[in-house]
Design an enzyme around this catalytic site. Structure first.
Site, PDB file in Angstrom:
ATOM      1  N   HIS A   9     -40.172 -73.899  -0.924  1.00  0.00           N
ATOM      2  CA  HIS A   9     -39.388 -74.130  -2.139  1.00  0.00           C
ATOM      3  C   HIS A   9     -38.463 -75.335  -1.991  1.00  0.00           C
ATOM      4  O   HIS A   9     -38.051 -75.698  -0.890  1.00  0.00           O
ATOM      5  CB  HIS A   9     -38.566 -72.891  -2.489  1.00  0.00           C
ATOM      6  CG  HIS A   9     -37.556 -72.531  -1.437  1.00  0.00           C
ATOM      7  ND1 HIS A   9     -36.327 -73.159  -1.320  1.00  0.00           N
ATOM      8  CD2 HIS A   9     -37.599 -71.608  -0.439  1.00  0.00           C
ATOM      9  CE1 HIS A   9     -35.654 -72.647  -0.315  1.00  0.00           C
ATOM     10  NE2 HIS A   9     -36.409 -71.713   0.243  1.00  0.00           N
ATOM     11  N   GLU A  11     -34.875 -77.481  -2.459  1.00  0.00           N
ATOM     12  CA  GLU A  11     -33.522 -77.119  -2.033  1.00  0.00           C
ATOM     13  C   GLU A  11     -32.913 -76.098  -3.004  1.00  0.00           C
ATOM     14  O   GLU A  11     -32.928 -76.288  -4.212  1.00  0.00           O
ATOM     15  CB  GLU A  11     -32.628 -78.355  -1.994  1.00  0.00           C
ATOM     16  CG  GLU A  11     -31.204 -78.045  -1.527  1.00  0.00           C
ATOM     17  CD  GLU A  11     -30.231 -79.182  -1.769  1.00  0.00           C
ATOM     18  OE1 GLU A  11     -29.814 -79.812  -0.781  1.00  0.00           O
ATOM     19  OE2 GLU A  11     -29.901 -79.450  -2.946  1.00  0.00           O
ATOM     20  N   ARG A  60     -36.268 -68.928  -6.121  1.00  0.00           N
ATOM     21  CA  ARG A  60     -36.395 -70.321  -5.680  1.00  0.00           C
ATOM     22  C   ARG A  60     -37.844 -70.709  -5.409  1.00  0.00           C
ATOM     23  O   ARG A  60     -38.241 -71.859  -5.648  1.00  0.00           O
ATOM     24  CB  ARG A  60     -35.508 -70.581  -4.462  1.00  0.00           C
ATOM     25  CG  ARG A  60     -35.769 -69.687  -3.248  1.00  0.00           C
ATOM     26  CD  ARG A  60     -34.586 -69.779  -2.279  1.00  0.00           C
ATOM     27  NE  ARG A  60     -34.773 -69.101  -1.005  1.00  0.00           N
ATOM     28  CZ  ARG A  60     -34.475 -67.822  -0.794  1.00  0.00           C
ATOM     29  NH1 ARG A  60     -34.021 -67.064  -1.792  1.00  0.00           N
ATOM     30  NH2 ARG A  60     -34.627 -67.291   0.408  1.00  0.00           N
ATOM     31  N   GLU A  87     -38.908 -64.849   2.234  1.00  0.00           N
ATOM     32  CA  GLU A  87     -38.290 -65.437   3.415  1.00  0.00           C
ATOM     33  C   GLU A  87     -37.985 -64.356   4.456  1.00  0.00           C
ATOM     34  O   GLU A  87     -37.945 -63.157   4.132  1.00  0.00           O
ATOM     35  CB  GLU A  87     -36.997 -66.160   2.993  1.00  0.00           C
ATOM     36  CG  GLU A  87     -36.169 -66.762   4.134  1.00  0.00           C
ATOM     37  CD  GLU A  87     -36.912 -67.807   4.954  1.00  0.00           C
ATOM     38  OE1 GLU A  87     -37.887 -67.426   5.649  1.00  0.00           O
ATOM     39  OE2 GLU A  87     -36.534 -68.984   4.906  1.00  0.00           O
ATOM     40  N   HIS A 182     -41.549 -69.823   1.625  1.00  0.00           N
ATOM     41  CA  HIS A 182     -40.279 -70.067   2.306  1.00  0.00           C
ATOM     42  C   HIS A 182     -40.503 -70.588   3.724  1.00  0.00           C
ATOM     43  O   HIS A 182     -41.596 -70.444   4.277  1.00  0.00           O
ATOM     44  CB  HIS A 182     -39.475 -68.768   2.347  1.00  0.00           C
ATOM     45  CG  HIS A 182     -39.273 -68.176   0.989  1.00  0.00           C
ATOM     46  ND1 HIS A 182     -38.161 -68.408   0.228  1.00  0.00           N
ATOM     47  CD2 HIS A 182     -40.086 -67.387   0.233  1.00  0.00           C
ATOM     48  CE1 HIS A 182     -38.272 -67.783  -0.934  1.00  0.00           C
ATOM     49  NE2 HIS A 182     -39.436 -67.153  -0.958  1.00  0.00           N
TER      50      HIS A 182
END
Length: 249
Positions: A9, A11, A60, A87, A182
């Site tokens: 992803h 920032e 994200r 993540e 992630h």
């Protein structure tokens, strides 16, 4: 030839603040939005034509996927979301500043928590409001599978079965697949695909929103892998990821 593209992803708002994020659901920063769009433009210029896309349950990654597909005029393709692409769960570290944590515990300890193979941070307490069992997006997941902390080894153990059962067969059938996820869930897959050692994966970092291409033969034997973009710029971005958890000198 089969092609798998991994993209971390763009920032996020917490990346910008240098904060441990994990399963905390934060959105992209303005920079992250542009990074994702740039990644989509690069993939379009290279002639990619995805037939299926996968992403995590976290905003994200989902927004990065949508922005990439929008730039490629591919927003109509099927997309599948799975918590198994989330993540790494950072436990009690979630919400803490990485620099301040390194100053308190030392660079070596923070590096182990961030990038080691089998050293997880301290877990959340069961009653912690950040426990994913209290998040409605995970209500369809068996509670015992939801982590309170994770090492990379743990991420591999929950992600690789999904690679084998879903993504890999889809790649074999469709020929060109995109996975937006992630840093650590993608590192787990990269470690598997490239047969990397624990020491090699410790030093390997994936920059935000830079397309990472894996080319396979028709039997899904890995032929080659490469990032799309300027090699010097990509190295700088990788180094920046590596330095996020180091105390200021």
């Amino acid at each position: 030839m089969k092609r798998l593209v991994l993209i971390r992803h763009g920032e996020s708002e917490w990346n910008k603040l240098n904060v441990f994020t994990g399963w905390t659901d934060v959105t992209l920063s303005e920079k992250g939005i542009e990074e994702a769009r740039k990644g989509g433009r690069q993939l379009k210029e290279q002639g990619f034509d995805f037939k299926m896309a996968y992403t995590s349950y976290l905003t994200r990654a989902i927004k990065t996927l949508w922005l990439v597909l929008e730039e490629m005029d591919l927003m109509y393709i099927p997309e599948v979301k799975s918590w198994r692409l989330n993540e790494k769960h950072y436990g009690e570290l979630q919400g803490l500043n990485k620099l301040e944590t390194a100053q308190k515990y030392g660079d070596e300890q923070v590096l182990l928590w961030r990038r080691s193979f089998d050293v997880p941070p301290q877990p959340l307490a069961e009653q912690d409001p950040r426990n994913p069992r209290s998040d409605k997006r995970y209500h369809d997941v068996e509670p015992g599978l939801l982590p309170l902390t994770e090492s990379l080894k743990d991420v591999i153990e929950r992600m690789l079965p999904y690679w084998e059962s879903d993504i890999k067969p889809s790649l074999a059938e469709k020929g060109e697949i995109l996975v937006a996820a992630h840093g650590n869930s993608l590192r787990a897959l990269v470690m598997h695909l490239k047969n990397m050692s624990e020491e090699e994966i410790l030093a390997f970092n994936i920059p935000t929103a830079v397309p990472y291409v894996f080319e396979f033969d028709d039997e899904l034997g890995l032929h080659k892998d490469y990032f799309i973009g300027d090699p010097d710029e990509i190295k700088k971005l990788m180094d920046a990821v590596a330095n996020q958890g180091k105390a200021a000198k």
